[in-house]
Write a protein that holds these residues in place. Structure first.
Motif, PDB file in Angstrom:
ATOM      1  N   HIS A 127       6.492 -10.449   9.288  1.00 32.59           N
ATOM      2  CA  HIS A 127       5.842 -10.896   8.066  1.00 32.59           C
ATOM      3  C   HIS A 127       5.985 -12.402   7.992  1.00 32.59           C
ATOM      4  CE1 HIS A 127       3.891 -10.128   4.330  1.00 32.59           C
ATOM      5  NE2 HIS A 127       4.833 -10.674   3.586  1.00 32.59           N
ATOM      6  N   THR A 181       6.473  -2.116  -1.701  1.00 29.97           N
ATOM      7  CA  THR A 181       5.552  -1.753  -0.623  1.00 29.97           C
ATOM      8  C   THR A 181       6.253  -1.574   0.716  1.00 29.97           C
ATOM      9  OG1 THR A 181       5.159  -4.074  -0.131  1.00 29.97           O
ATOM     10  CG2 THR A 181       3.688  -3.047  -1.719  1.00 29.97           C
ATOM     11  N   SER A 305       4.452   3.884  13.596  1.00 29.14           N
ATOM     12  CA  SER A 305       3.249   3.562  14.368  1.00 29.14           C
ATOM     13  C   SER A 305       3.481   3.696  15.870  1.00 29.14           C
ATOM     14  CB  SER A 305       2.758   2.158  14.038  1.00 29.14           C
ATOM     15  OG  SER A 305       3.590   1.184  14.627  1.00 29.14           O
TER      16      SER A 305
ATOM     17  N   ASN B  21      -7.106  -9.036  10.333  1.00 31.56           N
ATOM     18  CA  ASN B  21      -6.544  -9.425  11.635  1.00 31.56           C
ATOM     19  C   ASN B  21      -6.018  -8.226  12.401  1.00 31.56           C
ATOM     20  OD1 ASN B  21      -7.062 -12.076  11.275  1.00 31.56           O
ATOM     21  ND2 ASN B  21      -4.929 -12.752  11.227  1.00 31.56           N
ATOM     22  N   LYS B  55      -7.448  10.016  16.650  1.00 29.81           N
ATOM     23  CA  LYS B  55      -6.240   9.347  17.133  1.00 29.81           C
ATOM     24  C   LYS B  55      -6.233   7.880  16.687  1.00 29.81           C
ATOM     25  CE  LYS B  55      -3.465   8.686  21.090  1.00 29.81           C
ATOM     26  NZ  LYS B  55      -3.309   8.529  22.511  1.00 29.81           N
ATOM     27  N   GLU B  58      -5.417   7.685  13.041  1.00 30.24           N
ATOM     28  CA  GLU B  58      -3.984   7.848  12.798  1.00 30.24           C
ATOM     29  C   GLU B  58      -3.269   6.510  13.015  1.00 30.24           C
ATOM     30  OE1 GLU B  58      -2.186  11.022  15.157  1.00 30.24           O
ATOM     31  OE2 GLU B  58      -0.250  10.023  14.904  1.00 30.24           O
ATOM     32  N   GLN B  59      -3.638   5.813  14.081  1.00 30.87           N
ATOM     33  CA  GLN B  59      -3.034   4.511  14.354  1.00 30.87           C
ATOM     34  C   GLN B  59      -3.406   3.487  13.277  1.00 30.87           C
ATOM     35  OE1 GLN B  59      -0.925   2.525  16.410  1.00 30.87           O
ATOM     36  NE2 GLN B  59      -0.115   4.572  16.649  1.00 30.87           N
ATOM     37  N   LYS B  62      -1.243   4.089  10.323  1.00 29.11           N
ATOM     38  CA  LYS B  62       0.152   3.690  10.569  1.00 29.11           C
ATOM     39  C   LYS B  62       0.290   2.167  10.650  1.00 29.11           C
ATOM     40  CE  LYS B  62       1.910   7.780  12.934  1.00 29.11           C
ATOM     41  NZ  LYS B  62       2.166   8.378  14.262  1.00 29.11           N
ATOM     42  N   GLN B  63      -0.657   1.545  11.308  1.00 31.47           N
ATOM     43  CA  GLN B  63      -0.583   0.083  11.425  1.00 31.47           C
ATOM     44  C   GLN B  63      -0.781  -0.580  10.063  1.00 31.47           C
ATOM     45  OE1 GLN B  63       0.490  -1.544  13.927  1.00 31.47           O
ATOM     46  NE2 GLN B  63       0.391  -0.008  15.550  1.00 31.47           N
ATOM     47  N   LYS B  66       2.360  -0.489   8.209  1.00 32.15           N
ATOM     48  CA  LYS B  66       3.343  -1.413   8.774  1.00 32.15           C
ATOM     49  C   LYS B  66       3.232  -2.807   8.159  1.00 32.15           C
ATOM     50  CE  LYS B  66       4.704  -2.464  13.450  1.00 32.15           C
ATOM     51  NZ  LYS B  66       4.472  -2.083  14.843  1.00 32.15           N
ATOM     52  N   ILE B  68       3.492  -5.457   5.480  1.00 38.31           N
ATOM     53  CA  ILE B  68       4.432  -5.434   4.351  1.00 38.31           C
ATOM     54  C   ILE B  68       3.725  -5.293   2.991  1.00 38.31           C
ATOM     55  CG2 ILE B  68       6.371  -6.647   3.246  1.00 38.31           C
ATOM     56  CD1 ILE B  68       6.957  -5.754   6.164  1.00 38.31           C
ATOM     57  N   VAL B  70       1.121  -3.762   2.118  1.00 40.54           N
ATOM     58  CA  VAL B  70       0.341  -2.536   1.914  1.00 40.54           C
ATOM     59  C   VAL B  70       1.193  -1.519   1.165  1.00 40.54           C
ATOM     60  CG1 VAL B  70      -0.714  -0.556   3.061  1.00 40.54           C
ATOM     61  CG2 VAL B  70      -1.211  -2.874   3.844  1.00 40.54           C
ATOM     62  N   TYR B  71       0.689  -1.099   0.024  1.00 45.60           N
ATOM     63  CA  TYR B  71       1.434  -0.170  -0.819  1.00 45.60           C
ATOM     64  C   TYR B  71       1.086   1.275  -0.471  1.00 45.60           C
ATOM     65  CZ  TYR B  71       2.978   2.135  -5.127  1.00 45.60           C
ATOM     66  OH  TYR B  71       3.574   2.971  -6.023  1.00 45.60           O
TER      67      TYR B  71
END
Lengths: 565, 157
Positions: A127, A181, A305, B21, B55, B58-59, B62-63, B66, B68, B70-71
């Motif tokens: 981050h 979050t 992930s 991005n 697939k 799903e990624q 998950k991404q 990951k 920060i 994103v709630y």
């Protein structure tokens, strides 16, 4: 009490118990350096290049398990730091990198030494923050440290405009932090753990596939206990070397492109692969369509992930490797029949006997593998080993007798040449009582050799062993194997410095070694020297790293030694 | 396969860039994207239509998690989906068919929104697949159209 932003940076680092910052001053970060000057709670190590500074912070973090901290200025300071940040990111190393920025009023005007720093580091940090208001600064620093070391660790970058370092506000450092979050999962799901345990008990050909996450979570002790009890064959990735001791009877060695025959065949033939903080990297799996065709996968990882990203996963467990294994262990030990894996172990042992790691030693020329082995015999067992990137890195990973996690410090994911030496300096700073040895090549060492002066100034006696083949050896090896030996721009024989003189000019000690006896003597002398040392070892120029899984081939199609074919 | 996901993110500096991005860096497609703040909260909602196999989705999810800020990532087969489209017709193309156009637009929750001496503008609001049909029909019949689509917005039932 009201404080300037610059002072808040320093006070916050003190609150985080930071012991050392690696950095390089410049215009936009001068106010922070001015406050640094006024305090004596932590040390600053002045690097010679920002890339070196970040690699030092990285090496410090890898060796100690703490968060590494670096200061750089705006613009070129930050862009020079990029390779260091990306290196840490790919290997999940906790760093906090603080950069200066032009004043908020100048942002976006193409000001002197302005670059869109958060734009540049966004894809290579866990981050990042641009601090626009001094009131947010303390909280952001707290959050940065928390993010860097929690969950899947990684580098966090804070960009602070110069006027924010001047502005002042009341300093209150938050005691605790909770983010709406971001809530990493540490404890694995109980049912998932149970199912995985059942699968292990039912498997005939299981293998533990141990990755860097095991090191980061501090799971080495429990993994050793589980492997010893269950007698399940185990392989380590490059990032996991040392999780098991080199002489553990169930360790088949490193897996992947330059892994051992037995380790790769274990992955190829397994019916259950239990991944412990590994990520099925392409250097491990080989051609993915042919990877572990008969195996179910148990995948334990703190980063969701990673699960199912590369391979279908039947038993996903999101959580910290150590905590998950603590839950697993009693269930697994209860009624496991370790005899059922005996046939499997026997097959793999047979592979180990048939195709051990080896090389053909010589009395005329020094073999690079011999140098690694000899160093392993002479150096203390707890010596920290760092590497640069290339052939020497793979030989070190193959032949050095690793005994504990965090012993090997290497750029695994990004493969950054020039990493080894500054990382070794950072490791030495963090672990003063250890011997620190950097295996490097004649290509890699030239990329950050200026940091010798740092070793001299701050008394960080790191020993560099240059496996000098006068080539960019790994590229040369590929050119020989896959490009009909067209050695495009890899022969360095006419562009070598005199390493002894170069070392001496920067307060280090240099040795040139072309005979075996000389190496032993040089290393023993260097261990006593208490100075940065360079041992320039002239090795067999054309030695290849074997075995080798050719790029995009299945693991079982290994190139082995000529006489074993 | 096209799918829509709804992403709740913290309103903070650079959050849109982070999300976009991530898609670009990992080679995922964005077919459409809408963003607006959620009233009375510190969050914004991004609605992203993307293409790929399950697939990949799903990624993507998950991404996204990951990142920060994103709630929440909402993936549902039971979204109410709406998209707006505007079409600008040259007046000379359609001046004898205005009644027809208006009637068809009404079938897609739309109407003629503006007319001047050069152009007629029609706006419609409907499910993206119905918008596709409407635009296809218009394009088959008339020439020199200018078309603007808003991208899809969704809400869970």
């Amino acid at each position: 009490m009201k404080m300037t932003g610059a002072r808040i940076v320093i006070e916050s680092l003190i609150k985080e118990n930071v012991e050392v910052v690696f950095g390089y001053p410049g215009g936009a970060i001068m106010n922070v350096y001015d406050e640094l000057y006024k305090q004596d709670k932590f040390k600053h190590i002045l690097a010679k290049h920002e890339q070196g500074a970040v690699h030092m912070a990285d090496g410090y973090a890898r060796a100690t398990g703490k968060v590494g901290v670096a200061f750089v200025t705006s613009g070129p300071g930050l862009t020079n730091a990029v390779t260091g940040i990306a290196t840490a990111y790919t290997d999940s190393i906790p760093l906090v990198v603080i950069s200066g920025q032009v004043p908020t009023t100048a942002i976006g005007t193409d000001a002197f030494q302005e670059v869109d720093a958060v734009g540049v580091t966004r894809p290579i940090t866990k981050h990042n923050f641009l601090v626009k208001d001094v009131k947010d600064l303390a909280f952001i620093i707290k959050e940065a440290f928390y993010l860097a070391k929690s969950g899947r660790p990684g580098p966090v970058h804070i960009d602070i405009p110069k006027d924010v370092t001047v502005a002042s506000t009341k300093f209150e450092y938050p005691e605790k932090i909770e983010l709406k979050t971001y809530k990493p999962t540490y404890k694995g799901n109980k049912r998932a753990i149970k199912r995985a345990v059942e699968a292990i008990k039912k498997a005939k050909r299981p293998v533990f596939y141990i990755g860097g996450g095991s090191v980061l979570s501090g799971a080495s002790d429990i993994i050793r206990e589980i492997v010893k009890f269950t007698k399940i064959p185990s392989v380590e990735t490059l990032m996991a070397r040392g999780v098991l001791r080199y002489d553990c009877p169930y360790l088949l060695g490193m897996v992947g492109m330059h892994g051992t025959f037995a380790a790769n065949m274990a992955m190829n033939d397994a019916d259950l692969i239990i991944s412990l903080g590994a990520r099925f990297d392409d250097r491990v799996t080989g051609k993915i369509d042919e990877f572990a065709k008969n195996a179910d996968i148990v995948h334990i990882d703190i980063d969701p992930s990673q699960i199912g990203k590369v391979v279908e996963t039947k038993y996903p467990i999101v959580g910290d490797v150590k905590l998950v294994l603590e839950e697993m262990m009693p269930l697994l030990f209860d009624g496991i029949d370790t005899e059922r894996y005996k046939e499997w172990r026997d097959i793999l042992n047979r592979y180990q006997e048939l195709y051990p790691l080896k090389y053909k030693d010589s009395n005329e020329v020094i073999k690079p593998q011999w140098v690694i082995q000899k160093t392993g015999e002479i150096a203390p067992e707890d010596a920290i080993i760092s590497t640069d990137v290339g052939q020497h890195q793979m030989w070190a990973a193959q032949f050095y007798p690793f005994t504990y996690p965090r012993q090997l410090i290497t750029s695994g994911g990004l493969g950054t040449m020039g990493f080894g030496f500054p990382a070794a300096l950072g490791a030495k700073e963090g672990m003063k009582d250890r011997v620190v040895i950097n295996f490097t090549g004649d290509g890699s060492i030239m990329m950050n050799i200026q940091e010798t002066l740092v070793g001299y100034k701050y008394n960080l006696p790191v020993i560099n062993i240059i496996l000098n083949n006068n080539y960019l050896g790994m590229v040369r090896q590929w050119q020989t194997m896959f490009y009909e030996d067209r050695l495009s721009e890899t022969d360095l024989s006419d562009v070598q410095p005199d390493f002894v003189k170069l070392a001496e000019s920067m307060g280090a000690v240099g040795y040139r070694v072309s005979k075996k006896e000389e190496f032993e003597e040089a290393l023993k002398d260097a261990l006593e020297a208490k100075r940065v040392a360079f041992i320039d070892v002239q090795v067999d120029r054309r030695e290849d790293v074997l075995p080798m899984v050719p790029p995009n081939s299945p693991l079982k199609n290994m190139l082995v030694f000529k006489e074993d074919k | 396969m096209k799918r829509v996901i709804s992403v709740i993110v913290e309103n903070e500096h650079g959050v849109l860039a982070r999300v976009v991005n991530m898609f670009a860096a990992r080679g995922y497609n964005i077919t459409s994207l809408t963003v607006a703040p959620i009233p009375n909260s510190e969050f914004s909602r991004m609605t992203i239509m993307s293409e790929g196999d399950p697939k990949i989705f799903e990624q993507i999810v998950k991404q996204l998690y990951k990142l920060i800020p994103v709630y929440k990532v909402i993936e549902s087969d039971d979204f109410i989906q709406k998209e707006m489209a505007m079409i600008k017709f040259p007046l000379k193309e359609v001046k004898n068919n205005l009644a027809d156009i208006d009637a068809i637009a009404r079938c897609y929750n739309g109407k003629i929104s503006n007319v001047n001496d050069k152009h007629v503008v029609v706006s419609v609001v409907d499910r993206p697949d119905r918008i596709d049909n409407f635009l296809k029909a218009m394009m088959a019949k008339y020439k020199n159209l200018e078309i603007v689509r808003s991208g899809v917005s969704v809400i869970e039932r």
